[in-house]
Design a protein around this motif. Structure first.
Motif, short mmCIF file in Angstrom:
data_model
loop_
_atom_site.label_atom_id
_atom_site.label_comp_id
_atom_site.label_asym_id
_atom_site.label_seq_id
_atom_site.Cartn_x
_atom_site.Cartn_y
_atom_site.Cartn_z
N MET A 36 0.83 -1.21 0.00
CA MET A 36 0.00 0.00 0.00
C MET A 36 0.86 1.26 0.00
SD MET A 36 -1.61 -0.41 3.78
CE MET A 36 -0.59 -0.53 5.23
N MET A 37 0.28 2.31 -0.53
CA MET A 37 0.93 3.61 -0.65
C MET A 37 -0.03 4.68 -0.15
SD MET A 37 3.99 3.48 -1.94
CE MET A 37 4.01 5.26 -2.07
N SER A 38 0.51 5.81 0.31
CA SER A 38 -0.32 6.92 0.77
C SER A 38 0.20 8.23 0.19
CB SER A 38 -0.28 7.01 2.31
OG SER A 38 -0.82 5.83 2.89
N VAL A 39 -0.71 9.21 0.10
CA VAL A 39 -0.33 10.53 -0.41
C VAL A 39 -0.94 11.61 0.49
CG1 VAL A 39 -2.29 10.58 -2.01
CG2 VAL A 39 -0.29 12.01 -2.46
N THR A 40 -0.17 12.64 0.76
CA THR A 40 -0.65 13.76 1.57
C THR A 40 -1.13 14.90 0.68
OG1 THR A 40 1.40 15.05 1.69
CG2 THR A 40 1.18 13.17 3.20
N ASP A 41 -1.64 15.93 1.30
CA ASP A 41 -1.98 17.15 0.58
C ASP A 41 -0.70 17.84 0.09
OD1 ASP A 41 -1.02 17.81 3.07
OD2 ASP A 41 -2.44 19.43 3.42
N ARG A 42 -0.90 18.86 -0.73
CA ARG A 42 0.25 19.56 -1.30
C ARG A 42 0.87 20.52 -0.29
NH1 ARG A 42 -2.18 21.39 -7.22
NH2 ARG A 42 -2.63 19.29 -7.99
N THR A 43 2.16 20.71 -0.44
CA THR A 43 2.86 21.71 0.36
C THR A 43 3.99 22.27 -0.49
OG1 THR A 43 3.98 22.12 2.48
CG2 THR A 43 4.44 20.01 1.39
N GLU A 44 4.67 23.27 0.04
CA GLU A 44 5.77 23.85 -0.71
C GLU A 44 6.90 22.83 -0.86
OE1 GLU A 44 6.60 24.51 3.60
OE2 GLU A 44 4.85 24.74 2.29
N PRO A 45 7.79 23.02 -1.81
CA PRO A 45 8.88 22.05 -1.97
C PRO A 45 9.74 21.96 -0.70
CG PRO A 45 8.73 23.48 -3.89
CD PRO A 45 7.81 24.07 -2.84
N VAL A 46 9.75 20.77 -0.09
CA VAL A 46 10.52 20.58 1.14
C VAL A 46 11.40 19.33 1.07
CG1 VAL A 46 8.90 21.76 2.65
CG2 VAL A 46 8.58 19.32 2.21
N LEU A 47 11.10 18.44 0.13
CA LEU A 47 11.80 17.15 0.13
C LEU A 47 12.32 16.85 -1.28
CD1 LEU A 47 12.54 14.60 1.72
CD2 LEU A 47 10.30 13.64 1.09
N PRO A 48 13.53 17.25 -1.59
CA PRO A 48 14.06 17.02 -2.94
C PRO A 48 14.56 15.60 -3.17
CG PRO A 48 15.68 18.18 -1.62
CD PRO A 48 14.44 18.05 -0.76
N LEU A 75 4.51 11.39 -1.06
CA LEU A 75 4.15 9.99 -1.22
C LEU A 75 4.88 9.16 -0.19
CD1 LEU A 75 4.37 9.71 -5.12
CD2 LEU A 75 2.30 9.80 -3.74
N ILE A 76 4.14 8.28 0.49
CA ILE A 76 4.70 7.49 1.59
C ILE A 76 4.38 6.02 1.38
CG2 ILE A 76 4.73 7.17 4.10
CD1 ILE A 76 3.46 10.04 4.22
N GLY A 77 5.40 5.19 1.45
CA GLY A 77 5.22 3.75 1.34
C GLY A 77 6.44 3.06 1.92
N GLY A 78 6.85 1.98 1.28
CA GLY A 78 8.06 1.31 1.74
C GLY A 78 7.91 -0.18 1.90
N GLY A 79 6.83 -0.75 1.38
CA GLY A 79 6.70 -2.20 1.44
C GLY A 79 5.84 -2.71 2.57
N TRP A 80 4.90 -1.88 3.06
CA TRP A 80 3.99 -2.35 4.11
C TRP A 80 2.85 -3.15 3.47
CZ3 TRP A 80 4.68 -1.89 9.34
CH2 TRP A 80 5.75 -1.07 9.74
N PRO A 81 2.58 -4.35 3.99
CA PRO A 81 1.58 -5.21 3.35
C PRO A 81 0.15 -4.69 3.52
CG PRO A 81 3.05 -6.49 4.77
CD PRO A 81 3.28 -5.03 5.08
N SER A 82 -0.65 -4.88 2.49
CA SER A 82 -2.10 -4.76 2.59
C SER A 82 -2.66 -6.18 2.72
CB SER A 82 -2.66 -4.02 1.37
OG SER A 82 -2.21 -4.62 0.18
N ARG A 83 -3.96 -6.31 2.68
CA ARG A 83 -4.58 -7.64 2.92
C ARG A 83 -5.22 -8.14 1.62
NH1 ARG A 83 -6.08 -10.30 7.46
NH2 ARG A 83 -5.48 -8.49 8.73
N LEU A 84 -4.79 -9.32 1.17
CA LEU A 84 -5.37 -9.91 -0.04
C LEU A 84 -6.86 -10.22 0.17
CD1 LEU A 84 -2.60 -12.43 -1.19
CD2 LEU A 84 -3.32 -10.37 -2.40
N ALA A 85 -7.64 -10.00 -0.89
CA ALA A 85 -9.04 -10.42 -0.85
C ALA A 85 -9.09 -11.95 -0.80
CB ALA A 85 -9.77 -9.91 -2.09
N ARG A 107 0.83 17.54 7.94
CA ARG A 107 0.17 17.37 6.65
C ARG A 107 -1.09 16.52 6.82
NH1 ARG A 107 2.07 21.01 5.27
NH2 ARG A 107 0.07 21.09 4.20
N SER A 108 -1.99 16.61 5.85
CA SER A 108 -3.23 15.81 5.85
C SER A 108 -3.08 14.64 4.89
CB SER A 108 -4.42 16.68 5.42
OG SER A 108 -4.65 17.71 6.35
#
Length: 403
Positions: A244-256, A277-287, A324-325
């Motif tokens: 799974m992956m997650s995304v936050t709201d927009r902000t000024e450039p802070v992370l190049p 964008l935040i992730g890193g290999g955290w498992p979700s649950r298969l249907a 961030r949201s």
């Protein structure tokens, strides 16, 4: 297309990055190419990942101990080729692809993790990758927005990210311009080998059934590859990995930079639009089906416990993230092989049948597609592919029965 029987030089099953990039290369080499995608282009893992371009040895190789890390280091040779591929990909395809290669940091929080980083960097340097260790002070100077409690990091100036939503379309459009035919909403429902070594495929799409005769088939359909190879009684040891992956709201450039963690599952980057964008290999649950077995045809579900843990690691590394949201979290299913390396090349028990799946196929996808196209067109694999060839699992097909 009911009742139609067509001949192609190769049938590619899967309209993701590797499938479409392979089609682009093979069509340019003069082969008559058909791509069949059961959904829409880029609807699988190629379009659901976050577009990280990571060339350092991944944490998944490091978390199994030094021997596994040393084995995993073999992929650095391919990572170096991938790095050069990404440097030239926008020129190659003739369009912007939001490729940003401003550098990447794999951070550490403890002295034990710093020791692991030092081991990793030494191995990478031996293999020609110019990573370097930064201590805590050097890290804070380079990335002051990260936690002051971090012990240090490994730095590679060439890492970054690209936009996975537009890359596949670029390859597919280019393949079409070179004469490749691409059919979406079209599933492979039958596959057999004739005594002369050619393949007969049955495709089911919106216009009905289509039969294809071809001397070559490439299965580039991610975690569905084992099921499709199974139509011929073959075994490809790939296992579904729902993430799974997650995304936050927009902000000024802070992370190049691309941020990873040597001791925890984390990837983090900022898009050109300002979202994090935040992730890193955290498992979700298969249907699951009614009988309890995994249902790989339906999307995996977000696992809230893992989502909270993922966000906690991210906020610990970059405290400003807590302001961030969170806009959205989504899932995607990739696959890994028994030894965690990609499986790319011809199946020894079935000449003319090729597979390409497993591992980090966004970062490695373009270069693997180019090497695989050479393999298919020239009839032999280049040395760079040798450690990824399916022949290392040939024993699994010792009892396969083919014409």
């Amino acid at each position: 297309m009911t009742g139609e029987t067509s001949k192609f030089d190769i049938l590619i099953v899967g309209g993701g990055l590797v499938g479409c990039a392979s089609a682009w290369h093979l069509a340019r080499l003069g082969l008559k190419v058909l791509v069949a995608e059961r959904g829409h282009l880029n609807s699988g893992a190629s379009g659901q990942n976050a577009g990280s371009l990571h060339f350092q040895i991944e944490r998944r190789f490091l978390e199994q101990g030094e021997k596994a890390a040393a084995d995993g280091a073999r992929i650095v040779t391919l990572n170096r080729l991938a790095l050069e591929e990404w440097r030239g990909i926008e020129h190659m395809l003739g369009r912007p692809l939001d490729v940003a290669m401003h550098g990447g940091l794999m951070v550490a929080e403890t002295e034990a993790q710093m020791a692991l980083l030092a081991f990793k960097v030494a191995r990478e340097n031996e293999l020609g990758l110019s990573t370097q260790v930064l201590d805590g002070a050097q890290l804070r100077e380079r990335a002051p927005y990260l936690s002051p409690h971090l012990a240090g990091a490994a730095w590679l100036a060439d890492e970054g990210h690209a936009n996975p939503r537009i890359l596949v379309d670029a390859f597919a459009e280019g393949a079409g311009e070179q004469g490749a035919r691409i059919r979406t909403g079209t599933a492979l429902t039958g596959l057999s080998m004739a005594r002369d070594g050619t393949y007969s495929a049955v495709l089911s799409g919106p216009d009905g059934e289509m039969r294809v005769n071809t001397p070559r088939v490439l299965l580039a359909s991610g975690h569905w590859v084992p099921r499709l190879a199974g139509m011929l009684g073959l075994n490809v040891p790939l296992y579904a990995a729902p993430l799974m992956m997650s995304v936050t709201d927009r902000t000024e450039p802070v992370l190049p930079y691309l941020i990873q963690h040597v001791g925890a599952r984390l990837s983090m980057k900022q898009t050109e639009d300002g979202n994090l964008l935040i992730g890193g290999g955290w498992p979700s649950r298969l249907a699951r089906r009614a009988d309890g077995t995994p249902d790989l045809d339906r999307p995996a579900a977000v696992e809230m416990k893992n989502l909270r843990a993922n966000l906690a690691v991210a906020a610990r590394v970059m405290p400003g993230l807590a302001q961030r949201s969170l806009l959205r979290t989504w899932t995607g299913t990739t696959c890994i092989s028994a030894d965690q390396l990609p499986i790319v090349g011809e199946i020894p028990a079935a000449p003319g049948l090729f597979v390409a799946a497993g591992g980090s196929l966004f970062t490695l996808g373009p270069v693997l597609a180019r090497l695989l196209a050479r393999t298919i067109a020239e009839g032999s694999a280049p040395e760079e592919l040798s450690m990824f060839l399916p022949r290392r699992f040939a024993h699994l097909d010792a009892f396969a029965v083919l014409p």
